[in-house]
Motif scaffolding. Sequence first.
Motif, PDB file in Angstrom:
ATOM      1  N   UNK A  18      10.750   2.524 -12.717  1.00 25.85           N
ATOM      2  CA  UNK A  18      10.302   3.632 -12.638  1.00 25.85           C
ATOM      3  C   UNK A  18       9.337   4.377 -12.400  1.00 25.85           C
ATOM      4  N   UNK A  19       8.286   4.070 -13.070  1.00 25.07           N
ATOM      5  CA  UNK A  19       6.743   4.990 -12.651  1.00 25.07           C
ATOM      6  C   UNK A  19       5.904   4.164 -11.591  1.00 25.07           C
ATOM      7  N   UNK A  20       6.560   3.035 -11.655  1.00 23.84           N
ATOM      8  CA  UNK A  20       5.704   1.966  -9.846  1.00 23.84           C
ATOM      9  C   UNK A  20       6.341   3.066  -8.670  1.00 23.84           C
ATOM     10  N   UNK A  21       7.875   2.823  -9.038  1.00 22.99           N
ATOM     11  CA  UNK A  21       8.863   3.473  -7.469  1.00 22.99           C
ATOM     12  C   UNK A  21       7.889   5.164  -7.647  1.00 22.99           C
ATOM     13  N   UNK A  22       8.180   5.354  -8.962  1.00 22.59           N
ATOM     14  CA  UNK A  22       7.789   7.492  -8.689  1.00 22.59           C
ATOM     15  C   UNK A  22       5.609   7.330  -7.971  1.00 22.59           C
ATOM     16  N   UNK A  23       5.531   6.527  -8.308  1.00 22.16           N
ATOM     17  CA  UNK A  23       3.579   6.531  -7.194  1.00 22.16           C
ATOM     18  C   UNK A  23       4.113   5.680  -6.693  1.00 22.16           C
ATOM     19  N   UNK A  24       4.833   5.245  -5.890  1.00 24.79           N
ATOM     20  CA  UNK A  24       4.614   4.865  -4.435  1.00 24.79           C
ATOM     21  C   UNK A  24       5.127   5.288  -3.455  1.00 24.79           C
ATOM     22  N   UNK A  25       6.537   6.113  -3.739  1.00 27.79           N
ATOM     23  CA  UNK A  25       7.738   7.860  -3.077  1.00 27.79           C
ATOM     24  C   UNK A  25       6.824   8.524  -3.244  1.00 27.79           C
ATOM     25  N   UNK A  26       5.786   9.222  -3.965  1.00 29.72           N
ATOM     26  CA  UNK A  26       4.943   9.996  -3.917  1.00 29.72           C
ATOM     27  C   UNK A  26       3.675   9.560  -2.917  1.00 29.72           C
ATOM     28  N   UNK A  27       3.538   9.086  -2.797  1.00 29.31           N
ATOM     29  CA  UNK A  27       2.191   8.022  -1.716  1.00 29.31           C
ATOM     30  C   UNK A  27       2.912   8.521  -0.590  1.00 29.31           C
ATOM     31  N   UNK A  28       4.566   8.206  -0.248  1.00 33.17           N
ATOM     32  CA  UNK A  28       4.986   8.789   1.145  1.00 33.17           C
ATOM     33  C   UNK A  28       5.281   9.857   1.072  1.00 33.17           C
ATOM     34  N   UNK A 105       4.370  -7.818   0.397  1.00 35.90           N
ATOM     35  CA  UNK A 105       3.231  -7.212  -0.494  1.00 35.90           C
ATOM     36  C   UNK A 105       3.077  -8.033  -1.753  1.00 35.90           C
ATOM     37  N   UNK A 106       2.178  -8.313  -1.943  1.00 31.54           N
ATOM     38  CA  UNK A 106       1.896  -8.021  -3.887  1.00 31.54           C
ATOM     39  C   UNK A 106       2.422  -7.471  -4.837  1.00 31.54           C
ATOM     40  N   UNK A 107       3.370  -8.072  -5.821  1.00 32.22           N
ATOM     41  CA  UNK A 107       4.252  -7.037  -6.144  1.00 32.22           C
ATOM     42  C   UNK A 107       3.155  -5.891  -7.263  1.00 32.22           C
ATOM     43  N   UNK A 108       2.591  -6.077  -7.347  1.00 36.03           N
ATOM     44  CA  UNK A 108       1.321  -4.976  -8.262  1.00 36.03           C
ATOM     45  C   UNK A 108       0.644  -4.136  -6.903  1.00 36.03           C
ATOM     46  N   UNK A 109       0.958  -4.140  -5.765  1.00 34.64           N
ATOM     47  CA  UNK A 109       0.250  -3.537  -4.699  1.00 34.64           C
ATOM     48  C   UNK A 109      -0.244  -2.189  -4.851  1.00 34.64           C
ATOM     49  N   UNK A 110      -1.387  -1.834  -4.473  1.00 32.66           N
ATOM     50  CA  UNK A 110      -1.310   0.365  -5.027  1.00 32.66           C
ATOM     51  C   UNK A 110      -0.459   0.339  -3.761  1.00 32.66           C
ATOM     52  N   UNK A 111      -0.407   1.649  -4.731  1.00 32.05           N
ATOM     53  CA  UNK A 111       0.873   2.541  -3.709  1.00 32.05           C
ATOM     54  C   UNK A 111       0.270   3.407  -2.089  1.00 32.05           C
ATOM     55  N   UNK A 112      -1.365   3.002  -2.707  1.00 35.28           N
ATOM     56  CA  UNK A 112      -2.511   3.097  -0.579  1.00 35.28           C
ATOM     57  C   UNK A 112      -1.813   1.893   0.199  1.00 35.28           C
ATOM     58  N   UNK A 113      -1.793   0.686  -0.079  1.00 33.62           N
ATOM     59  CA  UNK A 113      -1.430  -0.425   0.224  1.00 33.62           C
ATOM     60  C   UNK A 113      -0.518  -0.311   1.040  1.00 33.62           C
ATOM     61  N   UNK A 114       1.014  -0.214   0.218  1.00 35.60           N
ATOM     62  CA  UNK A 114       2.178   0.608   0.745  1.00 35.60           C
ATOM     63  C   UNK A 114       2.314   0.609   1.609  1.00 35.60           C
ATOM     64  N   UNK A 115       1.936   2.285   1.780  1.00 42.79           N
ATOM     65  CA  UNK A 115       1.888   3.516   2.478  1.00 42.79           C
ATOM     66  C   UNK A 115       2.133   3.716   3.917  1.00 42.79           C
ATOM     67  N   UNK A 116       0.491   2.082   3.452  1.00 43.29           N
ATOM     68  CA  UNK A 116      -0.595   2.100   4.726  1.00 43.29           C
ATOM     69  C   UNK A 116       0.706   0.832   5.859  1.00 43.29           C
ATOM     70  N   UNK A 117       1.119   0.504   4.856  1.00 47.58           N
ATOM     71  CA  UNK A 117       2.163  -0.435   5.701  1.00 47.58           C
ATOM     72  C   UNK A 117       3.449  -0.186   6.078  1.00 47.58           C
ATOM     73  N   UNK A 118       3.689   0.668   4.993  1.00 46.48           N
ATOM     74  CA  UNK A 118       5.094   1.521   6.178  1.00 46.48           C
ATOM     75  C   UNK A 118       4.820   2.267   7.391  1.00 46.48           C
TER      76      UNK A 118
END
Length: 129
Positions: A18-28, A105-118
């Motif tokens: 949940x915490x990791x998902x929220x951080x990713x969602x917040x970045x998006x 992407x690595x499982x513990x990838x930073x939210x900013x890296x996920x947003x960039x890939x998205x």
Amino acid sequence: MTRAQALETLVLLARRGREIGMATADGLIANGINVIEVASTDEALSYLECRNDIRLVITESDMPGCLSGLDLARYVTRRWPHLGIIVLGWPTVPMPSLAQTVTFLPGQCASSAVVEQVCAKLITFSRPA
């Protein structure tokens, strides 16, 4: 991607933590991207079956539900080839059983890296006709 394009974009985010998902969602969301968060592949499939405005799926490789995250990626590439897919977690290199268009992407990838890939994926995958 322009701000207007981002606001028309819907991403399905399947994360166990949940915490990791929220951080990713917040970045998006901070980048103007609309997000649906789910905690299982069952929920992900329900949304995919009933909505036609999802453009990208982000999943962890190991997810609870009727399919693993990797199996969800396989299914989505066959059923909805117009959708972009990002898999978080092992493996970090393409697998022969998955389409070349799936990004790992690595499982513990930073939210900013996920947003960039998205953002990169959304440029590649256009809306369904």
